[in-house]
Design a protein around this motif. Sequence first.
Motif, PDB file in Angstrom:
ATOM      1  N   ALA A   1       0.832  -1.210   0.000  1.00 48.75           N
ATOM      2  CA  ALA A   1       0.000   0.000   0.000  1.00 48.75           C
ATOM      3  C   ALA A   1       0.867   1.261   0.000  1.00 48.75           C
ATOM      4  O   ALA A   1       0.547   2.250  -0.671  1.00 48.75           O
ATOM      5  N   ILE A   2       1.972   1.226   0.729  1.00 43.56           N
ATOM      6  CA  ILE A   2       2.886   2.371   0.752  1.00 43.56           C
ATOM      7  C   ILE A   2       3.516   2.573  -0.625  1.00 43.56           C
ATOM      8  O   ILE A   2       3.613   3.698  -1.127  1.00 43.56           O
ATOM      9  N   CYS A   3       3.930   1.481  -1.244  1.00 47.07           N
ATOM     10  CA  CYS A   3       4.600   1.564  -2.546  1.00 47.07           C
ATOM     11  C   CYS A   3       3.680   2.080  -3.648  1.00 47.07           C
ATOM     12  O   CYS A   3       4.154   2.582  -4.673  1.00 47.07           O
ATOM     13  N   LYS A   4       2.376   1.961  -3.466  1.00 49.47           N
ATOM     14  CA  LYS A   4       1.435   2.417  -4.491  1.00 49.47           C
ATOM     15  C   LYS A   4       1.205   3.925  -4.441  1.00 49.47           C
ATOM     16  O   LYS A   4       0.607   4.481  -5.374  1.00 49.47           O
ATOM     17  N   LEU A   5       1.669   4.598  -3.397  1.00 55.55           N
ATOM     18  CA  LEU A   5       1.531   6.049  -3.331  1.00 55.55           C
ATOM     19  C   LEU A   5       2.395   6.699  -4.412  1.00 55.55           C
ATOM     20  O   LEU A   5       3.565   6.361  -4.572  1.00 55.55           O
ATOM     21  N   LYS A   6       1.830   7.659  -5.148  1.00 57.42           N
ATOM     22  CA  LYS A   6       2.557   8.307  -6.236  1.00 57.42           C
ATOM     23  C   LYS A   6       3.795   9.033  -5.728  1.00 57.42           C
ATOM     24  O   LYS A   6       4.853   9.025  -6.380  1.00 57.42           O
ATOM     25  N   HIS A   7       3.677   9.662  -4.562  1.00 60.60           N
ATOM     26  CA  HIS A   7       4.826  10.390  -4.015  1.00 60.60           C
ATOM     27  C   HIS A   7       5.956   9.419  -3.659  1.00 60.60           C
ATOM     28  O   HIS A   7       7.130   9.726  -3.874  1.00 60.60           O
ATOM     29  N   ILE A   8       5.595   8.261  -3.120  1.00 62.39           N
ATOM     30  CA  ILE A   8       6.602   7.258  -2.771  1.00 62.39           C
ATOM     31  C   ILE A   8       7.296   6.745  -4.024  1.00 62.39           C
ATOM     32  O   ILE A   8       8.516   6.533  -4.037  1.00 62.39           O
ATOM     33  N   GLN A   9       6.535   6.566  -5.101  1.00 63.88           N
ATOM     34  CA  GLN A   9       7.137   6.084  -6.344  1.00 63.88           C
ATOM     35  C   GLN A   9       8.152   7.090  -6.895  1.00 63.88           C
ATOM     36  O   GLN A   9       9.217   6.708  -7.386  1.00 63.88           O
ATOM     37  N   SER A  10       7.832   8.371  -6.789  1.00 57.88           N
ATOM     38  CA  SER A  10       8.797   9.394  -7.212  1.00 57.88           C
ATOM     39  C   SER A  10      10.042   9.362  -6.332  1.00 57.88           C
ATOM     40  O   SER A  10      11.176   9.494  -6.819  1.00 57.88           O
ATOM     41  N   LEU A  11       9.834   9.179  -5.028  1.00 56.48           N
ATOM     42  CA  LEU A  11      10.960   9.118  -4.099  1.00 56.48           C
ATOM     43  C   LEU A  11      11.820   7.879  -4.364  1.00 56.48           C
ATOM     44  O   LEU A  11      13.050   7.929  -4.237  1.00 56.48           O
TER      45      LEU A  11
END
Length: 580
Positions: A330-340
């Motif tokens: 669920a964390i990995c699916k966040l768009k901001h996390i993917q950019s990070l």
Amino acid sequence: MSTRRNKLKSKNAKKLEKSIPPADQAMRKSSSDESMAVSSSLNTSIPRTPITSRTPVSSRMAMLEDGDEELELNLLGDQERREARQGLEREEEDDLAEHAKRPVSSKDKRAMVLLCVLYLIQGVPLGLALGSVPFLLKDHLSYSQLATFALSSYPYSLKLLWSPIVDSIFSPYIGRRKSWIIPMQLTVGSVMLYISLNVQRLMDNPENHINELTFVFTSLVLISATQDIAVDGWALTLLSHENLSYASTCQTIGLNTGYFASFTVFLAFNSVEFSEKWGVPHLTLSGYLRFWSVVCYLVTFWLLFFKKEDKEPASEADLSIRGVYKTIWAICKLKHIQSLIVVHFFGKLGFAANEAATSLKMVEKGFKREELAIAVLIDFPFQIIGGYLAASWSRGDRPLRPWIWAFWPRLGFGLMATFIVYYFPTPPISTGFFVFLIIHTVLSSFSSTVQFVGISAFHTRISDPLIGGTYMTLLNTFTNLGGTWPKWFILKGVDSFSVATCKVAEAGTELAVKATECVSEHGQATCREIGGTCVTETDGYYIISAACFIFGIVFLVAYIIPTAKKLQELPPLAWRVKLS
């Protein structure tokens, strides 16, 4: 929370109510109610963020309110927000000062000593696998073979993949953490004993045993990483709540001490020249491994029979392996996390060649291992100072600002290191040049420390308090992978782009035999045995270094800087995950 802080929050809330329309107030209240209903099934296994699924519900709700407080501050005007933040920071400093005045209990002191010892045992194999052994092997292996051995460092960057299993499966009779620490330490001691008994065979002809060397040291790092997961989790219950911040201090002291003991200190005492110069006993790899094998057995014996682990209140949610993996996804699916993640995976590529190959190239040019050890030892206290300064710079609304700034000197020092290798003088090197190398090492390490502390501060800021441990572990995993995955490709590329020729003079005629292996000490020795001379026409190190530097500059300007500025402007609620 103190009375003054409550007054300040009340004041901010009143200002907020006046500035938000009634419809938005109702919507915000509904959103807040939904957030309050969120629950987590996570178990924390890292000491840097002492917020776990075992934290009482009331405390977790208070943490969530602090997240709403951040949203309130973001909705205030610039001047009001600055005043509010200054007031909150003063209150936090007062709370910290109040805790600092309390004496540390004898129980916590004993716990801190135990944690330092356990982390020390982890640092020893890491210092061997990531530090000293590659330097010992450099005299016999090519860079491609060293790339194979470099795979042994990967497990420590991937421990998130099996940390939920370590946290969830245990024997209640032995203890939740001791169930893993005891067998892991016994295995570490046994593997080190095995290596010590076979070190002559493995190290005398490493080119014939490179796969076995890689396997045993990969196993050693894998077991140490597993022990680290259990020790991180135990630190949260070994120490009292008010002294929980000392867990990261124990980790820093223990890991760094073990790492430097196995890297710089061992390399110095392993050198015959160093031993003769200073009149100290010569330390062999076999003797060093046997000593630490005995230490592992003794500490494990004491843990098994003399140290009782307090039972942790565990619920079904705490032990749900599936729940933890679902949260990670669920964390990995966040768009901001993917950019990070993209930033982390490619951000360190600009100076990857410097970190993976420069020290090996300097040793190849004639820089003695004991001189390298002295340079690193001198650099160690400056790393501590740099960490303190970077922590101060990373406070406030823009924690990524020092992290971004440090990219430029770090790339610059990496480029400078390439020129140092190119213009490296014929040994013995002068005192002035050695001092210059130390200054370069200290400044380069300082920029690296600033980046490490800056990104850690940002991770702490954006991590969801309800699942802080897993959130931090996930982000740190991507950070570590960014520095680990390029190493194999860098070392492999140095050999792939190198062109070396073994020239043999025979009966007045010069024969040129093309030999890629001529780039290693072993290959050069073979060339000398047939009466030839190795001539390197093209050194792949410079090609790889140039490619990394150019990519680092372009990626920094085109992606890292604009992305980092956007990410640090996002409110904390943008980084939260909603779990069922």
